[in-house]
Design an enzyme around this catalytic site. Structure first.
Site, PDB file in Angstrom:
ATOM      1  N   GLN A 194       7.218  -0.351  -1.273  1.00 26.33           N
ATOM      2  CA  GLN A 194       5.802  -1.271  -1.434  1.00 26.33           C
ATOM      3  C   GLN A 194       5.523  -0.767  -2.854  1.00 26.33           C
ATOM      4  O   GLN A 194       5.054   0.042  -3.695  1.00 26.33           O
ATOM      5  CB  GLN A 194       5.454  -0.320  -0.335  1.00 26.33           C
ATOM      6  CG  GLN A 194       3.658  -0.624   0.150  1.00 26.33           C
ATOM      7  CD  GLN A 194       3.894  -1.840   0.480  1.00 26.33           C
ATOM      8  OE1 GLN A 194       4.682  -1.962   1.254  1.00 26.33           O
ATOM      9  NE2 GLN A 194       2.514  -2.438   0.229  1.00 26.33           N
ATOM     10  N   ASP A 245      12.398  -8.392  -0.083  1.00 22.26           N
ATOM     11  CA  ASP A 245      11.268  -8.720  -0.659  1.00 22.26           C
ATOM     12  C   ASP A 245      11.169  -9.715  -1.703  1.00 22.26           C
ATOM     13  O   ASP A 245      10.623 -10.372  -2.167  1.00 22.26           O
ATOM     14  CB  ASP A 245      10.358  -7.530  -1.262  1.00 22.26           C
ATOM     15  CG  ASP A 245       8.913  -7.278  -0.830  1.00 22.26           C
ATOM     16  OD1 ASP A 245       9.218  -7.740   0.313  1.00 22.26           O
ATOM     17  OD2 ASP A 245       8.936  -5.856  -1.161  1.00 22.26           O
ATOM     18  N   LYS A 272       3.833  -2.719   8.963  1.00 18.82           N
ATOM     19  CA  LYS A 272       5.447  -3.332   8.888  1.00 18.82           C
ATOM     20  C   LYS A 272       6.609  -2.509   9.765  1.00 18.82           C
ATOM     21  O   LYS A 272       6.946  -2.959  10.775  1.00 18.82           O
ATOM     22  CB  LYS A 272       5.805  -2.671   7.770  1.00 18.82           C
ATOM     23  CG  LYS A 272       5.723  -4.121   7.033  1.00 18.82           C
ATOM     24  CD  LYS A 272       5.919  -3.837   5.096  1.00 18.82           C
ATOM     25  CE  LYS A 272       4.478  -5.163   3.639  1.00 18.82           C
ATOM     26  NZ  LYS A 272       5.082  -4.188   2.498  1.00 18.82           N
TER      27      LYS A 272
END
Ligand code: GUN
Length: 283
Positions: free
Chosen positions: A98, A121, A54
């Site tokens: 995460q 997200d 990422k």
């Protein structure tokens, strides 16, 4: 039978990154540099690898990225305090925690603390609600399913009226995938570990999205000839990366995504896109 057309996610993701670079250059002219902060708890090697890719992708398009690494025994209160700090930091446009988090932390509670306007997200209940009420354009949509919609769109596949079968009901992939396909006027079935007659459901699918995490699970005779098969699987078998769909399916499917090089690169491209959108919305 010629075999399925391979949907090249790597190439399509590269196109998207190119488009985003141009948008980021426009933002930079207005003194805005999109910024993503990734919160990584613990030392899970797979998570570390994902976070590194990422970061690399951010750097490549000109997004500032920062990783906040916390020890695996960090308290939930400390993690929440960090997220609240990031919520109020104007330099941070996107926040990504995460997953998975260690067992002593309740991820549902933690994800609710993220400001929905920074939730790149798309996991916050406000963003989930926006997706299911048809207002996805106002919030953020999870990156893997939105990446899959982008793959379909850029391959010229229109879901309207088709039977779409999604295998897997996670909040990260299965459920939002079903919501997006429904919004595109597909007839959607969600299958999962308790589904009876899974093979029969698969055979009805014009679009089959597989996100179950079982290597090479979907077999050739479960797939309708000409169907679009999207493989979200990322399994390691004897050191080799493979999807949830058996290679033999290529002989019957109309279109198929490879693993690696299908859905994976699209997830990251959509994360970059969501971060750019978050920055644009601050204008
Ligand atoms: N772990 C596996 N996939 C994802 C994802 O899309 N987002 C986050 N935050 N964690 C993940």
């Amino acid at each position: 039978m010629l075999g399925a057309q391979i949907i090249d996610g790597k190439a399509i993701a590269a196109d998207i990154r190119r488009e985003l670079k141009a948008e980021i250059n426009e933002l930079r002219k207005q003194d805005i540099v999109p910024g993503l902060t990734v919160v990584l708890v613990g030392d899970d090697p797979a998570s570390q690898t994902y976070v590194r890719s990422k970061q690399r992708a951010c750097a490549e398009v000109g997004i500032r990225s920062e990783v906040k690494a916390l020890a695996k025994d960090v308290s939930q209160a400390k993690l929440i305090a960090l997220i609240e700090e990031l919520n109020s930091d104007p330099e941070v446009n996107g926040i990504l925690v995460q997953l998975p988090l260690p067992a002593h932390i309740d991820s549902d509670v933690v994800l609710r603390v993220i400001d929905p306007a920074k939730d790149v997200d798309g996991f916050h209940p406000v963003n989930v609600g926006s997706l299911w009420t048809g207002l996805a354009g106002q919030g953020f949509v999870p990156c893997t399913p939105s990446g899959i919609m982008e793959l379909l769109h850029r391959t010229g596949i229109q879901p309207e009226g088709l039977n779409a079968v999604v295998i897997g009901r996670s909040n990260i992939v299965g459920k939002p995938m079903a919501g997006l396909l429904l919004q595109s006027n597909a007839t959607v079935t969600i299958c999962h570990s308790r589904t009876q007659g899974l093979e029969e459901h698969c055979r009805q699918a014009d679009i089959l999205v597989v996100a179950i995490g079982r290597a090479r699970f979907i077999q050739r005779d479960w797939v309708k000839p000409g169907a679009v098969v999207i493989d979200v699987g990322m399994n390691r078998v004897d050191g080799v990366l493979c999807g949830d769909v058996d290679e033999s399916v290529r002989q019957v499917a109309g279109y198929i995504t490879p693993v690696p090089g299908g859905v994976g690169p699209m997830t990251i491209a959509q994360l970059l896109r969501n971060t750019v959108i978050a920055a644009q919305r601050t204008l």
